[in-house]
Design a protein around this motif. Structure first.
Motif, PDB file in Angstrom:
ATOM      1  N   HIS A   8       0.786  -1.396  -0.080  1.00 42.56           N
ATOM      2  CA  HIS A   8       0.089   0.144   0.126  1.00 42.56           C
ATOM      3  C   HIS A   8       0.855   1.334  -0.204  1.00 42.56           C
ATOM      4  CE1 HIS A   8      -3.551  -2.425   1.778  1.00 42.56           C
ATOM      5  NE2 HIS A   8      -3.708  -2.335   0.367  1.00 42.56           N
ATOM      6  N   ASP A   9       0.177   2.364  -0.474  1.00 48.66           N
ATOM      7  CA  ASP A   9       1.190   3.500  -0.475  1.00 48.66           C
ATOM      8  C   ASP A   9       2.275   3.873   0.210  1.00 48.66           C
ATOM      9  OD1 ASP A   9      -0.063   3.735  -3.018  1.00 48.66           O
ATOM     10  OD2 ASP A   9      -1.411   5.424  -2.615  1.00 48.66           O
ATOM     11  N   GLN A  10       1.447   3.977   1.750  1.00 48.12           N
ATOM     12  CA  GLN A  10       2.536   4.229   2.952  1.00 48.12           C
ATOM     13  C   GLN A  10       3.449   3.411   3.202  1.00 48.12           C
ATOM     14  OE1 GLN A  10       1.953   7.283   4.312  1.00 48.12           O
ATOM     15  NE2 GLN A  10       0.281   7.698   2.714  1.00 48.12           N
ATOM     16  N   LYS A  11       3.159   2.115   2.624  1.00 45.34           N
ATOM     17  CA  LYS A  11       4.558   1.176   2.852  1.00 45.34           C
ATOM     18  C   LYS A  11       5.471   0.837   1.775  1.00 45.34           C
ATOM     19  CE  LYS A  11       2.970  -0.158   7.016  1.00 45.34           C
ATOM     20  NZ  LYS A  11       3.921   0.181   8.383  1.00 45.34           N
ATOM     21  N   LYS A  12       5.065   1.862   0.657  1.00 40.62           N
ATOM     22  CA  LYS A  12       6.055   1.266  -0.637  1.00 40.62           C
ATOM     23  C   LYS A  12       7.446   1.520  -0.269  1.00 40.62           C
ATOM     24  CE  LYS A  12       2.524   1.508  -4.301  1.00 40.62           C
ATOM     25  NZ  LYS A  12       1.337   1.486  -3.652  1.00 40.62           N
ATOM     26  N   LEU A  15       8.689  -1.343   1.514  1.00 41.68           N
ATOM     27  CA  LEU A  15       8.938  -2.503   0.799  1.00 41.68           C
ATOM     28  C   LEU A  15      10.240  -2.429  -0.238  1.00 41.68           C
ATOM     29  CD1 LEU A  15       8.193  -5.334  -0.005  1.00 41.68           C
ATOM     30  CD2 LEU A  15       6.480  -4.153  -1.720  1.00 41.68           C
ATOM     31  N   VAL A  16      10.400  -1.382  -0.780  1.00 44.20           N
ATOM     32  CA  VAL A  16      11.415  -1.368  -1.754  1.00 44.20           C
ATOM     33  C   VAL A  16      12.706  -1.261  -1.085  1.00 44.20           C
ATOM     34  CG1 VAL A  16      12.720   0.335  -3.084  1.00 44.20           C
ATOM     35  CG2 VAL A  16      10.285   0.212  -3.308  1.00 44.20           C
ATOM     36  N   LYS A  17      12.761  -0.735   0.252  1.00 43.70           N
ATOM     37  CA  LYS A  17      13.900  -0.956   1.122  1.00 43.70           C
ATOM     38  C   LYS A  17      14.258  -2.401   1.494  1.00 43.70           C
ATOM     39  CE  LYS A  17      16.681   0.847   4.967  1.00 43.70           C
ATOM     40  NZ  LYS A  17      17.084  -0.215   5.402  1.00 43.70           N
ATOM     41  N   PHE A  18      13.382  -2.803   1.732  1.00 47.78           N
ATOM     42  CA  PHE A  18      13.279  -4.384   2.278  1.00 47.78           C
ATOM     43  C   PHE A  18      13.969  -5.232   1.031  1.00 47.78           C
ATOM     44  CE2 PHE A  18      11.731  -8.826   2.468  1.00 47.78           C
ATOM     45  CZ  PHE A  18      12.137  -9.169   3.789  1.00 47.78           C
ATOM     46  N   LEU A  39       6.215  -0.529 -10.417  1.00 45.14           N
ATOM     47  CA  LEU A  39       7.193   0.281 -11.035  1.00 45.14           C
ATOM     48  C   LEU A  39       8.169   0.749 -10.123  1.00 45.14           C
ATOM     49  CD1 LEU A  39       7.128   2.085 -13.553  1.00 45.14           C
ATOM     50  CD2 LEU A  39       5.605   3.664 -12.445  1.00 45.14           C
ATOM     51  N   ARG A  40       7.708   1.008  -9.000  1.00 48.47           N
ATOM     52  CA  ARG A  40       8.560   1.673  -7.856  1.00 48.47           C
ATOM     53  C   ARG A  40      10.008   0.609  -7.774  1.00 48.47           C
ATOM     54  NH1 ARG A  40       6.734   5.076  -3.838  1.00 48.47           N
ATOM     55  NH2 ARG A  40       8.653   4.524  -2.869  1.00 48.47           N
ATOM     56  N   VAL A  41       9.805  -0.614  -7.398  1.00 43.24           N
ATOM     57  CA  VAL A  41      10.698  -1.492  -7.693  1.00 43.24           C
ATOM     58  C   VAL A  41      11.572  -1.633  -8.740  1.00 43.24           C
ATOM     59  CG1 VAL A  41      11.037  -3.986  -7.141  1.00 43.24           C
ATOM     60  CG2 VAL A  41       9.241  -3.199  -5.962  1.00 43.24           C
ATOM     61  N   ILE A  42      10.968  -1.678  -9.804  1.00 40.61           N
ATOM     62  CA  ILE A  42      11.897  -1.539 -11.308  1.00 40.61           C
ATOM     63  C   ILE A  42      12.658  -0.249 -11.051  1.00 40.61           C
ATOM     64  CG2 ILE A  42      11.744  -1.321 -13.550  1.00 40.61           C
ATOM     65  CD1 ILE A  42       9.162  -3.020 -13.460  1.00 40.61           C
ATOM     66  N   GLU A  43      12.171   0.937 -10.778  1.00 41.16           N
ATOM     67  CA  GLU A  43      12.877   2.221 -10.815  1.00 41.16           C
ATOM     68  C   GLU A  43      13.964   2.153  -9.791  1.00 41.16           C
ATOM     69  OE1 GLU A  43       9.466   5.276 -12.372  1.00 41.16           O
ATOM     70  OE2 GLU A  43       9.755   4.943 -10.240  1.00 41.16           O
ATOM     71  N   ARG A  44      13.782   1.517  -8.655  1.00 36.09           N
ATOM     72  CA  ARG A  44      14.844   1.530  -7.628  1.00 36.09           C
ATOM     73  C   ARG A  44      15.791   0.564  -7.571  1.00 36.09           C
ATOM     74  NH1 ARG A  44      12.915   4.336  -3.009  1.00 36.09           N
ATOM     75  NH2 ARG A  44      14.712   3.054  -1.750  1.00 36.09           N
ATOM     76  N   THR A  45      15.508  -0.452  -8.285  1.00 37.41           N
ATOM     77  CA  THR A  45      16.259  -1.690  -8.022  1.00 37.41           C
ATOM     78  C   THR A  45      16.600  -2.412  -9.404  1.00 37.41           C
ATOM     79  OG1 THR A  45      14.687  -3.461  -8.102  1.00 37.41           O
ATOM     80  CG2 THR A  45      15.048  -2.373  -5.959  1.00 37.41           C
ATOM     81  N   GLY A  46      15.872  -1.952 -10.413  1.00 40.46           N
ATOM     82  CA  GLY A  46      16.085  -2.559 -11.746  1.00 40.46           C
ATOM     83  C   GLY A  46      16.086  -4.026 -12.078  1.00 40.46           C
ATOM     84  N   LEU A  47      15.210  -4.551 -10.968  1.00 39.43           N
ATOM     85  CA  LEU A  47      14.874  -6.047 -11.036  1.00 39.43           C
ATOM     86  C   LEU A  47      13.806  -6.021 -12.214  1.00 39.43           C
ATOM     87  CD1 LEU A  47      14.733  -6.980  -7.240  1.00 39.43           C
ATOM     88  CD2 LEU A  47      16.360  -8.045  -8.927  1.00 39.43           C
ATOM     89  N   ASN A  48      13.665  -7.430 -12.680  1.00 37.97           N
ATOM     90  CA  ASN A  48      12.721  -7.694 -13.581  1.00 37.97           C
ATOM     91  C   ASN A  48      11.563  -8.129 -12.815  1.00 37.97           C
ATOM     92  OD1 ASN A  48      11.555  -8.302 -16.179  1.00 37.97           O
ATOM     93  ND2 ASN A  48      12.575 -10.064 -16.457  1.00 37.97           N
TER      94      ASN A  48
END
Ligand code: 13P
Length: 122
Positions: A8-12, A15-18, A39-48
């Protein structure tokens, strides 16, 4: 293994940091996410990451369909317990399916750490 990642938005941010903190493990697995989380995970980590619709537009249900087809091995769903969600029935349905199909589900960082530590130990 196939992991679903949702926040959820307040936890994104959490989660990305985790995922960043456990990037070696997450990079070994196939990742599926609701739209904005993915989208946030891809932008921050480059993971597929395979992205579905945003949660309020049906993304939780799309991931639920994967669970019902036994195509998900673990769910990392960082929920916000302090904000009402317009699509709460969809969220409940996904949690229910995780119980129906006995899929490990983390709804907060503590349980996520327990689950990812288990996979790291394999
Ligand atoms: O609302 C969500 C889960 O219920 C998450 O959806 P998004 O990743 O699109 O923000």
């Amino acid at each position: 293994m196939k992991f679903a990642i949702i926040a959820h938005d307040q936890k994104k941010d959490a989660l990305v940091k985790f995922i960043e903190d456990h990037i070696d493990e997450f990079s070994k697995h196939e990742l599926f996410a609701t739209g904005t989380t993915g989208l946030r995970v891809i932008e921050r980590t480059g993971l597929n990451v395979t992205r579905f619709k945003s949660g309020p537009l049906g993304g939780d249900q799309e991931i639920g369909a994967l669970v019902a087809n036994k195509a998900i091995d673990a769910i990392f769903f960082f929920r916000d317990p302090l904000t009402a969600q317009p699509h709460e029935p969809d969220v409940s349905a996904l949690l229910r399916l995780s119980d129906v199909y006995d899929v490990p589900l983390a709804t907060n960082e503590g349980s996520a750490l327990a689950i990812i530590t288990y996979f790291e130990s394999l």
